[in-house]
Scaffold this motif. Structure first.
Motif, PDB file in Angstrom:
ATOM      1  N   ASN A 192     -14.060  27.089 102.639  1.00 55.40           N
ATOM      2  CA  ASN A 192     -13.181  28.194 102.267  1.00 55.40           C
ATOM      3  C   ASN A 192     -13.207  28.404 100.757  1.00 55.40           C
ATOM      4  N   ARG A 193     -13.156  27.306 100.010  1.00 50.92           N
ATOM      5  CA  ARG A 193     -13.135  27.411  98.544  1.00 50.92           C
ATOM      6  C   ARG A 193     -14.420  28.050  98.024  1.00 50.92           C
ATOM      7  N   LEU A 194     -15.548  27.648  98.579  1.00 52.37           N
ATOM      8  CA  LEU A 194     -16.838  28.126  98.071  1.00 52.37           C
ATOM      9  C   LEU A 194     -17.111  29.582  98.446  1.00 52.37           C
ATOM     10  N   LEU A 195     -16.629  29.985  99.617  1.00 50.56           N
ATOM     11  CA  LEU A 195     -17.066  31.281 100.144  1.00 50.56           C
ATOM     12  C   LEU A 195     -16.018  32.391 100.159  1.00 50.56           C
ATOM     13  N   PHE A 196     -14.750  32.030 100.220  1.00 43.65           N
ATOM     14  CA  PHE A 196     -13.770  33.079 100.535  1.00 43.65           C
ATOM     15  C   PHE A 196     -12.654  33.243  99.504  1.00 43.65           C
ATOM     16  N   ALA A 197     -12.957  32.925  98.244  1.00 41.21           N
ATOM     17  CA  ALA A 197     -11.917  32.962  97.206  1.00 41.21           C
ATOM     18  C   ALA A 197     -11.279  34.348  97.069  1.00 41.21           C
ATOM     19  N   LYS A 198     -12.020  35.394  97.455  1.00 39.40           N
ATOM     20  CA  LYS A 198     -11.461  36.752  97.282  1.00 39.40           C
ATOM     21  C   LYS A 198     -10.639  37.216  98.481  1.00 39.40           C
ATOM     22  N   LYS A 199     -10.724  36.477  99.578  1.00 38.35           N
ATOM     23  CA  LYS A 199     -10.009  36.926 100.774  1.00 38.35           C
ATOM     24  C   LYS A 199      -8.511  36.650 100.645  1.00 38.35           C
ATOM     25  N   GLU A 200      -7.728  37.423 101.444  1.00 39.39           N
ATOM     26  CA  GLU A 200      -6.286  37.427 101.213  1.00 39.39           C
ATOM     27  C   GLU A 200      -5.495  36.641 102.271  1.00 39.39           C
ATOM     28  N   VAL A 201      -4.346  36.148 101.834  1.00 40.80           N
ATOM     29  CA  VAL A 201      -3.356  35.592 102.763  1.00 40.80           C
ATOM     30  C   VAL A 201      -2.069  36.379 102.548  1.00 40.80           C
ATOM     31  N   PHE A 202      -1.506  36.877 103.635  1.00 38.49           N
ATOM     32  CA  PHE A 202      -0.227  37.600 103.547  1.00 38.49           C
ATOM     33  C   PHE A 202       0.852  36.682 104.118  1.00 38.49           C
ATOM     34  N   SER A 203       2.007  36.653 103.453  1.00 40.87           N
ATOM     35  CA  SER A 203       3.069  35.744 103.900  1.00 40.87           C
ATOM     36  C   SER A 203       4.416  36.455 103.816  1.00 40.87           C
ATOM     37  N   ARG A 204       5.115  36.515 104.935  1.00 38.14           N
ATOM     38  CA  ARG A 204       6.446  37.157 104.918  1.00 38.14           C
ATOM     39  C   ARG A 204       7.489  36.093 104.611  1.00 38.14           C
ATOM     40  N   LEU A 205       8.145  36.238 103.466  1.00 34.43           N
ATOM     41  CA  LEU A 205       9.125  35.238 103.034  1.00 34.43           C
ATOM     42  C   LEU A 205      10.533  35.724 103.327  1.00 34.43           C
ATOM     43  N   HIS A 206      11.505  34.890 102.960  1.00 30.73           N
ATOM     44  CA  HIS A 206      12.904  35.235 103.257  1.00 30.73           C
ATOM     45  C   HIS A 206      13.327  36.475 102.497  1.00 30.73           C
ATOM     46  N   THR A 207      12.853  36.593 101.257  1.00 29.44           N
ATOM     47  CA  THR A 207      13.374  37.669 100.423  1.00 29.44           C
ATOM     48  C   THR A 207      12.358  38.770 100.166  1.00 29.44           C
ATOM     49  N   LYS A 208      11.086  38.490 100.385  1.00 29.87           N
ATOM     50  CA  LYS A 208      10.076  39.487 100.037  1.00 29.87           C
ATOM     51  C   LYS A 208       8.781  39.219 100.801  1.00 29.87           C
ATOM     52  N   ASP A 209       7.874  40.187 100.740  1.00 33.57           N
ATOM     53  CA  ASP A 209       6.529  39.959 101.246  1.00 33.57           C
ATOM     54  C   ASP A 209       5.693  39.438 100.090  1.00 33.57           C
ATOM     55  N   PHE A 210       4.801  38.525 100.392  1.00 36.32           N
ATOM     56  CA  PHE A 210       4.019  37.875  99.342  1.00 36.32           C
ATOM     57  C   PHE A 210       2.554  37.877  99.763  1.00 36.32           C
ATOM     58  N   ARG A 211       1.653  38.112  98.804  1.00 32.95           N
ATOM     59  CA  ARG A 211       0.235  37.953  99.146  1.00 32.95           C
ATOM     60  C   ARG A 211      -0.522  37.326  97.990  1.00 32.95           C
ATOM     61  N   TYR A 212      -1.505  36.544  98.311  1.00 31.76           N
ATOM     62  CA  TYR A 212      -2.396  35.984  97.296  1.00 31.76           C
ATOM     63  C   TYR A 212      -3.763  35.780  97.931  1.00 31.76           C
ATOM     64  N   THR A 213      -4.715  35.259  97.123  1.00 30.99           N
ATOM     65  CA  THR A 213      -6.067  35.069  97.653  1.00 30.99           C
ATOM     66  C   THR A 213      -6.273  33.605  98.023  1.00 30.99           C
ATOM     67  N   TYR A 214      -7.311  33.359  98.801  1.00 33.29           N
ATOM     68  CA  TYR A 214      -7.664  31.968  99.089  1.00 33.29           C
ATOM     69  C   TYR A 214      -8.024  31.246  97.792  1.00 33.29           C
ATOM     70  N   GLY A 215      -8.513  31.977  96.797  1.00 36.19           N
ATOM     71  CA  GLY A 215      -8.794  31.363  95.493  1.00 36.19           C
ATOM     72  C   GLY A 215      -7.525  30.732  94.935  1.00 36.19           C
ATOM     73  N   ASP A 216      -6.419  31.491  94.936  1.00 35.55           N
ATOM     74  CA  ASP A 216      -5.131  30.953  94.466  1.00 35.55           C
ATOM     75  C   ASP A 216      -4.626  29.859  95.403  1.00 35.55           C
TER      76      ASP A 216
END
Ligand code: AMP
Length: 541
Positions: free
Chosen positions: A15-39
């Motif tokens: 995952n680290r080598l190949l998909f750093a630009k792909k996204e993860v979406f996460s619905r939190l208690h107070t907001k929607d959050f998204r970041y990349t597999y890189g982060d």
């Protein structure tokens, strides 16, 4: 060939080598959050450093009490890749059960979502081994809490280095564990090894199983504490699918909005989730669901009518899968073989509603009471037994219960099934849920599916109730759709069944309810219904 350890480190590294630009979406208690597999990768490494600081060493158990969100996903890899064991805690357990599983697993640290704190505050005095509680919150400040030794997840991560040298672990070392609630007695623990999770992930990813791929947008609605969300987080990270983690808002409308907003292609959940979605669609609400490739349904039998309605009215494909906590969990999945695709509609949907064929890598046999294998004739019932590299060989620290379930190298599932000539398994019942009437078996699952085909019925379940002459008789508990409440009689339901099931299968009674009680993982709670019946509390509401 090389001797190469099958560990989760391989999944994480790919995952680290190949998909750093792909996204993860996460619905939190107070907001929607998204970041990349890189982060994500950086934070997994920070988290690994934090675990070390907290004194977590190889083999130590670390509890997670959390919804499906990005922090839980970070724990999914950081804990096992450092050599510790992730113990996912079911947030719907009763306090006594939570106390039992935490003490039994001897969890050293517990990571908890902030809104779930009250679950731990009430019981922390009885938790014998927990040294730290790490609170996962979006706020800058931790809430006031009665818990001792608390830390803020985000604060801990902030100070931690973004590099970590993950060790080369033995593939047989434990990576995760999960408890399954038993009909009687305490919950039973199942430990997943790195090797088991690796091979299970490979099987899940394969085209004729879940077939998850890089281009998929995967939304596990099934909780990450229920048999590892059926392995989907591990597979998605490995193959680089975008993950959509829905948090705690699991009502049908929120899920439909999320599917539309994030263009979800594959989602996984128990039948009640999809029945809820279907009800909203049937009420005329409009959503753009054109991105969806399939909904994977498992955990309980998916009613044929639901599969058919989704397909015929909404063009949505439901993929039926079967498994259990003891089997990591995927065992079977229903793909219609190429030469069966043109079956007449009624036969096609009957097949689609079966639980499917055995996953590559596993072995099965179906045996009668005397241990003899039953024929694959689609009629003869027997108990499904399994073996393979992701089937549990024991319950954690439970030699007696292990010996009861695992005999001669086979896991006896307690599921009564038939197998047809093509190898498709149909679950007739849990052994304990079969209705035994006059020496013959009635499949409560079959009856439920037939009742749920009635247009007025939202949900139905069938239990066996004691009977003087016949030993047991079926009793149907039915929830009507809103538009039909109070307008359908017991006789109408029985009339509907008359030409569809054998006469002696007809339930002795039909009880209309507001809701059917569910278990901690969203299945019909038949144990509770039987108890309610015994106490005279199972009456029309
Ligand atoms: P759990 O360990 O809580 O996931 O429960 C496993 C049990 O759920 C199995 O032994 C089956 O009785 C039941 N189960 C799981 N998937 C299905 C399915 N697709 N159809 C019918 N029953 C299922």
């Amino acid at each position: 060939m090389m001797e190469y350890p099958l560990t989760l480190k391989n999944l994480l590294e790919r995952n680290r080598l190949l998909f750093a630009k792909k996204e993860v979406f996460s619905r939190l208690h107070t907001k929607d959050f998204r970041y990349t597999y890189g982060d994500y990768q950086k934070r997994v490494r920070q988290l690994a450093n934090v675990l070390k600081e907290l004194g977590v060493g190889p083999g130590d158990r670390v509890g997670t009490l959390a919804w499906n969100n990005h922090r839980h996903l970070e724990l999914y890899f950081a804990i096992p890749c450092t050599g510790a064991v992730m113990h996912t805690l079911n947030l719907r357990l009763f306090p006594e059960q939570l106390i039992y599983v935490i003490n039994h697993a001897e969890d050293k640290v517990i990571f908890v979502d902030v809104d779930l704190l009250p679950l731990l505050e009430g019981i922390s005095g009885q938790l014998k081994t927990v040294r730290h509680y790490v609170i996962m919150t979006d706020e800058d400040k931790l809430p006031d809490t009665r818990l001792p030794s608390v830390h803020s997840y985000e604060e801990l991560l902030k100070g931690a280095p973004e590099t970590y040298d993950f060790p080369d672990l033995d593939e047989w070392s434990p990576a995760a564990m999960c408890y399954t609630t038993a009909t009687t007695g305490n919950p039973k623990g199942v430990v997943y090894t790195h090797r088991g999770l690796f091979l299970h992930s490979m099987a899940c990813a394969s085209a004729d199983m879940m077939g998850l791929r890089e281009e998929d947008v995967v939304m596990p609605v099934v909780p990450m504490f229920h048999a590892n969300a059926w392995g989907s987080p591990f597979v998605a990270v490995w193959v680089g699918s975008k993950l959509v983690l829905p948090g705690r808002r699991l009502d049908p409308k929120s899920l439909l909005e999320l599917i539309e907003q994030e263009r979800v292609t594959v989602s996984l959940g128990v039948p009640t989730i999809w029945m809820g979605l279907l009800q909203v669609l049937e009420s005329g609400a409009k959503y753009d669901l054109s991105s969806v490739r399939c909904f994977i349904v498992g955990g309980s039998a998916a009613p044929e009518i639901m599969i058919k309605t989704f397909k015929e009215k909404y063009g949505l494909h439901i993929q039926h899968a079967y498994g259990m906590t003891e089997t990591t969990p995927l065992v079977t999945l229903t793909r219609i073989k190429s030469y069966l695709k043109d079956l007449p509609a009624d036969q096609y949907y009957r097949l689609a509603a079966k639980q499917g064929v055995i996953a590559p890598g596993l072995e099965m046999k179906v045996v009668d009471d005397s241990g003899r294998e039953v024929p694959w004739d689609g009629k003869t019932m027997g108990e499904l037994c399994l073996r393979g590299p992701w089937i549990a060989r024991e319950y954690y620290k439970e030699p007696e219960r292990s010996a009861e379930a695992i005999k001669d190298g086979w896991l006896h599932t307690g599921d009564i099934v038939t197998v047809d000539e093509e190898g498709y398994i149909l679950i007739m019942d849990r052994a304990k849920d079969l209705v035994k009437s006059g020496g013959e078996w009635i499949s409560s699952v079959d009856l439920e599916n037939t009742i749920m085909a009635h247009p007025a019925v939202a949900e139905a379940t069938v239990i066996g109730i004691p009977h003087e002459k016949w030993q047991e008789r079926p009793l149907a508990c039915v929830v009507l759709k809103d538009a039909y409440k109070g307008k359908v009689s017991k006789e109408e339901i029985l009339d509907f069944l008359r030409d569809k099931v054998a006469k002696w299968w007809l339930p002795d009674d039909v009880i209309f309810m507001e809701a059917i009680p569910k278990t901690s993982v969203g299945k019909f709670n038949k144990k509770q219904l039987r108890q309610m019946y015994a106490e005279g509390k199972l009456t029309a509401q």
